[in-house]
Write a protein that holds these residues in place. Structure first.
Motif, PDB file in Angstrom:
ATOM      1  N   THR A   1      11.175  -6.563   6.507  1.00 40.52           N
ATOM      2  CA  THR A   1      10.133  -5.445   7.074  1.00 40.52           C
ATOM      3  C   THR A   1       9.447  -4.597   7.067  1.00 40.52           C
ATOM      4  N   HIS A   2      10.228  -4.080   6.205  1.00 34.35           N
ATOM      5  CA  HIS A   2       9.851  -2.496   5.620  1.00 34.35           C
ATOM      6  C   HIS A   2       8.492  -3.587   3.873  1.00 34.35           C
ATOM      7  N   TRP A   3       9.264  -3.729   2.979  1.00 34.93           N
ATOM      8  CA  TRP A   3       8.346  -4.499   2.702  1.00 34.93           C
ATOM      9  C   TRP A   3       7.151  -5.299   3.137  1.00 34.93           C
ATOM     10  N   ARG A   4       6.865  -6.156   4.364  1.00 31.40           N
ATOM     11  CA  ARG A   4       5.619  -6.006   5.168  1.00 31.40           C
ATOM     12  C   ARG A   4       5.090  -5.248   5.664  1.00 31.40           C
ATOM     13  N   ASP A   5       5.387  -3.671   6.117  1.00 29.09           N
ATOM     14  CA  ASP A   5       4.303  -3.270   6.982  1.00 29.09           C
ATOM     15  C   ASP A   5       4.604  -2.120   5.157  1.00 29.09           C
ATOM     16  N   VAL A   6       5.297  -1.719   3.997  1.00 29.38           N
ATOM     17  CA  VAL A   6       4.886  -0.385   3.746  1.00 29.38           C
ATOM     18  C   VAL A   6       4.463  -1.019   2.646  1.00 29.38           C
ATOM     19  N   GLU A   7       5.101  -1.265   1.833  1.00 29.16           N
ATOM     20  CA  GLU A   7       5.151  -2.002   0.288  1.00 29.16           C
ATOM     21  C   GLU A   7       4.323  -3.029  -0.112  1.00 29.16           C
TER      22      GLU A   7
ATOM     23  N   PRO B   1       1.217  -3.936   1.390  1.00 28.98           N
ATOM     24  CA  PRO B   1      -0.316  -3.416   1.790  1.00 28.98           C
ATOM     25  C   PRO B   1      -0.017  -2.184   0.613  1.00 28.98           C
ATOM     26  N   ARG B   2       0.847  -1.805   0.103  1.00 26.77           N
ATOM     27  CA  ARG B   2       0.469  -0.412  -1.083  1.00 26.77           C
ATOM     28  C   ARG B   2       0.546  -0.805  -1.866  1.00 26.77           C
ATOM     29  N   ILE B   3       1.167  -2.087  -2.670  1.00 26.20           N
ATOM     30  CA  ILE B   3       0.932  -2.976  -4.068  1.00 26.20           C
ATOM     31  C   ILE B   3      -0.021  -3.057  -4.177  1.00 26.20           C
ATOM     32  N   ARG B   4      -0.836  -3.933  -2.890  1.00 23.39           N
ATOM     33  CA  ARG B   4      -1.861  -4.885  -2.932  1.00 23.39           C
ATOM     34  C   ARG B   4      -3.363  -3.656  -3.108  1.00 23.39           C
ATOM     35  N   ALA B   5      -3.440  -2.525  -2.059  1.00 22.57           N
ATOM     36  CA  ALA B   5      -4.370  -1.554  -2.530  1.00 22.57           C
ATOM     37  C   ALA B   5      -5.045  -1.061  -3.791  1.00 22.57           C
ATOM     38  N   GLU B   6      -3.319  -1.268  -4.916  1.00 24.09           N
ATOM     39  CA  GLU B   6      -3.052  -0.612  -6.281  1.00 24.09           C
ATOM     40  C   GLU B   6      -3.183  -1.627  -6.940  1.00 24.09           C
ATOM     41  N   GLU B   7      -3.211  -2.640  -7.045  1.00 20.72           N
ATOM     42  CA  GLU B   7      -3.241  -3.645  -7.548  1.00 20.72           C
ATOM     43  C   GLU B   7      -4.955  -3.917  -7.678  1.00 20.72           C
ATOM     44  N   ALA B   8      -5.249  -4.206  -6.019  1.00 20.11           N
ATOM     45  CA  ALA B   8      -6.981  -4.707  -6.071  1.00 20.11           C
ATOM     46  C   ALA B   8      -8.155  -3.408  -7.175  1.00 20.11           C
ATOM     47  N   GLN B   9      -7.588  -1.693  -6.843  1.00 21.41           N
ATOM     48  CA  GLN B   9      -8.452  -1.169  -6.998  1.00 21.41           C
ATOM     49  C   GLN B   9      -8.449  -1.152  -8.475  1.00 21.41           C
ATOM     50  N   GLU B  10      -6.937  -1.666  -9.317  1.00 23.31           N
ATOM     51  CA  GLU B  10      -6.469  -1.466 -10.154  1.00 23.31           C
ATOM     52  C   GLU B  10      -8.284  -2.826 -11.241  1.00 23.31           C
ATOM     53  N   ARG B  11      -7.599  -3.388 -10.065  1.00 27.83           N
ATOM     54  CA  ARG B  11      -8.845  -4.856 -11.286  1.00 27.83           C
ATOM     55  C   ARG B  11     -10.511  -4.526 -10.300  1.00 27.83           C
ATOM     56  N   ARG B  12     -10.502  -3.464 -10.188  1.00 32.13           N
ATOM     57  CA  ARG B  12     -11.946  -2.683  -9.847  1.00 32.13           C
ATOM     58  C   ARG B  12     -12.666  -2.076 -10.844  1.00 32.13           C
TER      59      ARG B  12
ATOM     60  N   LEU C   1      12.255 -13.066  -0.488  1.00 28.84           N
ATOM     61  CA  LEU C   1      11.572 -13.076  -0.013  1.00 28.84           C
ATOM     62  C   LEU C   1      10.151 -11.520   0.045  1.00 28.84           C
ATOM     63  N   CYS C   2      10.922 -10.741  -0.117  1.00 24.84           N
ATOM     64  CA  CYS C   2       9.937  -9.636  -0.566  1.00 24.84           C
ATOM     65  C   CYS C   2       9.022 -10.291  -1.589  1.00 24.84           C
ATOM     66  N   ALA C   3       9.308 -10.707  -2.812  1.00 26.69           N
ATOM     67  CA  ALA C   3       8.236 -10.797  -3.476  1.00 26.69           C
ATOM     68  C   ALA C   3       7.311 -12.015  -2.997  1.00 26.69           C
ATOM     69  N   ALA C   4       7.957 -12.766  -2.674  1.00 24.51           N
ATOM     70  CA  ALA C   4       7.058 -13.321  -2.330  1.00 24.51           C
ATOM     71  C   ALA C   4       5.684 -12.728  -0.662  1.00 24.51           C
ATOM     72  N   MET C   5       6.381 -12.360  -0.191  1.00 21.45           N
ATOM     73  CA  MET C   5       5.128 -11.472   0.928  1.00 21.45           C
ATOM     74  C   MET C   5       3.708 -10.550  -0.227  1.00 21.45           C
ATOM     75  N   VAL C   6       5.027 -10.369  -0.973  1.00 19.13           N
ATOM     76  CA  VAL C   6       3.375  -9.000  -1.877  1.00 19.13           C
ATOM     77  C   VAL C   6       2.622 -10.191  -2.303  1.00 19.13           C
ATOM     78  N   GLU C   7       3.452 -11.847  -3.085  1.00 19.51           N
ATOM     79  CA  GLU C   7       1.814 -12.367  -3.653  1.00 19.51           C
ATOM     80  C   GLU C   7       2.094 -12.927  -2.265  1.00 19.51           C
ATOM     81  N   GLY C   8       1.705 -13.019  -1.462  1.00 17.92           N
ATOM     82  CA  GLY C   8       0.794 -13.432   0.005  1.00 17.92           C
ATOM     83  C   GLY C   8       1.503 -14.928  -0.080  1.00 17.92           C
TER      84      GLY C   8
END
Length: 103
Positions: A63-69, A71-82, A35-42
């Motif tokens: 809860t930790h993955w939702r609130d911390v990990e 968002p951080r992973i999504r931001a990093e991946e978005a930056q890499e795509r840009r 479910l942590c993985a599912a959350m990261v993948e949306g």
């Protein structure tokens, strides 16, 4: 009960097996990796666990993955795509300018 499932592996499986807008069902939740993985993948997810101790562990991890990990992973991946898109565009502009690689 322990089975080690790296989040990166579970993210890949979630992407491969869950249709867009789908819901991930984990009938053996354990510590909540799927479910942590599912959350990261949306994706939304449903977890089932018979052990109250593991439910508490999973709840804290999710809860930790939702609130911390996530968002951080999504931001990093978005930056890499840009950065990849910018690099690709820079290569196009360089080629269009008539400057070929002279190697």
């Amino acid at each position: 009960h322990p089975t080690v499932k790296p989040i990166a592996l579970m993210r890949w499986l979630v992407r491969m097996l869950t249709p867009p807008g789908g819901i991930v069902l984990d009938p053996f939740l354990g510590s909540g990796s799927t479910l942590c993985a599912a959350m990261v993948e949306g994706f939304a997810g449903i977890g089932i666990e018979q052990s109250a101790d593991y439910c508490a562990i999973a709840q804290a991890r999710i809860t930790h993955w939702r609130d911390v990990e996530a968002p951080r992973i999504r931001a990093e991946e978005a930056q890499e795509r840009r950065e990849r898109e910018l690099t690709a565009r820079q290569k196009e502009l360089f080629k269009e300018s008539g400057h070929e690689d002279q190697r």
